[in-house]
Design a protein around this motif. Structure first.
Motif, mmCIF file in Angstrom:
data_model
loop_
_atom_site.group_PDB
_atom_site.id
_atom_site.type_symbol
_atom_site.label_atom_id
_atom_site.label_comp_id
_atom_site.label_asym_id
_atom_site.label_seq_id
_atom_site.Cartn_x
_atom_site.Cartn_y
_atom_site.Cartn_z
ATOM 1 N N THR A 17 31.060 32.026 4.452
ATOM 2 C CA THR A 17 31.414 30.704 3.923
ATOM 3 C C THR A 17 30.128 29.916 3.809
ATOM 4 O O THR A 17 29.487 29.601 4.818
ATOM 5 N N ASP A 18 29.728 29.643 2.588
ATOM 6 C CA ASP A 18 28.438 29.008 2.310
ATOM 7 C C ASP A 18 28.644 27.587 1.807
ATOM 8 O O ASP A 18 29.420 27.358 0.877
ATOM 9 N N VAL A 19 27.938 26.653 2.419
ATOM 10 C CA VAL A 19 27.888 25.281 1.915
ATOM 11 C C VAL A 19 26.464 25.062 1.423
ATOM 12 O O VAL A 19 25.519 25.047 2.220
ATOM 13 N N ALA A 20 26.310 24.934 0.111
ATOM 14 C CA ALA A 20 24.984 24.895 -0.498
ATOM 15 C C ALA A 20 24.825 23.660 -1.373
ATOM 16 O O ALA A 20 25.521 23.528 -2.383
ATOM 17 N N PRO A 21 23.926 22.753 -1.008
ATOM 18 C CA PRO A 21 23.619 21.623 -1.897
ATOM 19 C C PRO A 21 22.823 22.115 -3.111
ATOM 20 O O PRO A 21 21.856 22.872 -2.962
ATOM 21 N N TYR A 54 21.047 24.542 3.274
ATOM 22 C CA TYR A 54 22.157 25.507 3.198
ATOM 23 C C TYR A 54 22.727 25.775 4.586
ATOM 24 O O TYR A 54 21.996 25.892 5.573
ATOM 25 N N ILE A 55 24.058 25.859 4.686
ATOM 26 C CA ILE A 55 24.740 26.130 5.957
ATOM 27 C C ILE A 55 25.773 27.234 5.766
ATOM 28 O O ILE A 55 26.545 27.224 4.801
ATOM 29 N N ASN A 94 27.101 17.998 7.408
ATOM 30 C CA ASN A 94 25.775 18.354 7.924
ATOM 31 C C ASN A 94 24.832 18.785 6.808
ATOM 32 O O ASN A 94 23.642 18.457 6.820
ATOM 33 N N ALA A 95 25.352 19.544 5.831
ATOM 34 C CA ALA A 95 24.514 19.966 4.706
ATOM 35 C C ALA A 95 24.043 18.763 3.897
ATOM 36 O O ALA A 95 22.888 18.703 3.465
ATOM 37 N N SER A 96 24.931 17.796 3.710
ATOM 38 C CA SER A 96 24.543 16.606 2.952
ATOM 39 C C SER A 96 23.499 15.780 3.704
ATOM 40 O O SER A 96 22.587 15.208 3.098
#
Length: 368
Positions: A159-163, A174-175, A275-277
């Protein structure tokens, strides 16, 4: 540069491959990223003839040794990956690879060595005229009609959270939450096997099928259970009650420690987004929140977007916008089809002659 024929678009997912043409608005083919060989070979693959089963065919056969060439978004078995790409060209799309440029969607954590190896395979084995490699997160933004925002990719094993800012991933922000579809399947298996004597069933439980047919997410986890009865029908006709497991498994995405009853190390999805933001420069955070793009198979769970909206409202004081889609499972592929048709992106493609002349250097320059 312009293409004489529509480019081939391939989204290399850990769970499934999506392939089609840049002129289309939906993939031509979607099949499991699996290779199956007879288990009787015991690894002695080169000694005698045997048949290789690919994709969904590998699941329908008995006594096969199954291999996933992509693990956690990274290609780990190149020979098997090459067989899958061969299947895409010759059996799924029925086109000659030397006639079509190709755009590949790779994992957000894909490194430069993997991108160079992909170019080697497509230029030297498939003789492709040109190749472009972009991360699934970047292409998901294009598929949603923007180039700046937060991509929330909830897949099979990552599960990737990428700005993303103006079509480029902000790598330091990236998280990876650590929890994805495979952990949810493991949880379902553990719970159901603890409640049922599985050997009593005439048909084995298919946990991926249970996920697709039974899982749901509520806006408020304090719900009346009677309103959310879930039963799963086995191929044999037997029924099992999966109400509790279906509810709790989905809650793992947002409350992993509470569901497990212990410290898991998994990051709740809404916290990962916040957190990514916060890792991004303050000047661009407002733009990031204007386009939060969910994608990946698990985001198709009923109620996912509504619950994400509720959780983020608790965490954020600033306004935000979730760009939902009825085809969130394929939004990265759609982004690849869009990307391939944009004239301003043509300079990013690597030509076969360029790769022959400069090798990995041209890949590093184009796909940094």
């Amino acid at each position: 540069m312009s293409f004489e024929k529509p480019a081939v678009v391939i989204d290399n997912g850990s769970y499934s491959i999506k392939a089609g043409f840049a002129c289309d608005n939906h993939p031509v083919s979607i099949f499991r990223t699996l290779i199956g060989r007879p288990s009787s070979l015991n690894g002695s693959y080169g000694n005698k003839y045997y048949e290789v089963y690919i994709g969904d065919d590998a699941l329908s056969q008995d006594n096969l040794e199954l291999s996933q060439p992509i693990e956690k978004g990274t290609i780990v078995h190149w020979d098997n990956m090459e067989r899958i790409w061969h299947q895409v060209y010759y059996k799924e799309l029925k086109v000659a690879p030397e006639d079509r440029s190709v755009i590949l969607a790779c994992g957000s954590n894909s490194n430069m060595e993997e991108k160079i190896k992909c170019c080697e395979v497509f230029f030297e084995t498939f003789n492709a005229p040109s190749v472009c490699i972009q991360s699934q997160s970047v292409l998901a933004m294009y598929g949603s009609g923007t180039t700046t925002g937060l991509c929330v990719d909830v897949g099979h094993d990552t599960t990737d959270v990428a700005p993303i800012y103006e079509g480029k991933m902000i790598a330091y922000a990236y998280i990876n939450t650590g929890l994805a579809g495979s952990q949810i399947s493991d949880y379902l298996e553990k719970c159901l096997s603890g409640r049922y004597i599985l050997s009593d069933f005439k048909s084995p439980l298919d946990y991926e099928s249970i996920k697709k047919s039974c899982l749901y997410i509520t806006e408020n986890c304090a719900v009346t259970r009677n309103n959310y009865i879930r039963k799963y029908k086995l191929p044999s006709g037997e029924e099992i009650d999966t109400s509790n497991e279906a509810f709790m498994a989905s809650e793992l995405i947002f409350q992993p420690d509470l569901v497990k009853g212990e410290k898991t190390g998994f990051v709740p999805l809404h916290e990962a987004i916040v957190n990514a933001s916060l890792k991004c420069d303050p000047e661009i955070r407002k733009e990031m929140f204007e386009a939060i793009v969910p994608c990946g198979g698990l985001t198709m769970i009923p109620g996912f977007n509504n619950r994400l909206q509720v959780e983020l409202e608790y965490c954020l004081s600033s306004p935000f916008n979730i760009l939902s889609s009825s085809e969130q499972y394929a939004v990265s592929w759609l982004g690849g089809a869009t990307f391939a048709g944009l004239s301003e992106t043509m300079k990013i493609w690597v030509q076969k002659k360029q790769f022959e002349d400069y090798g990995g250097r041209i890949v590093r320059n184009k796909f940094f």
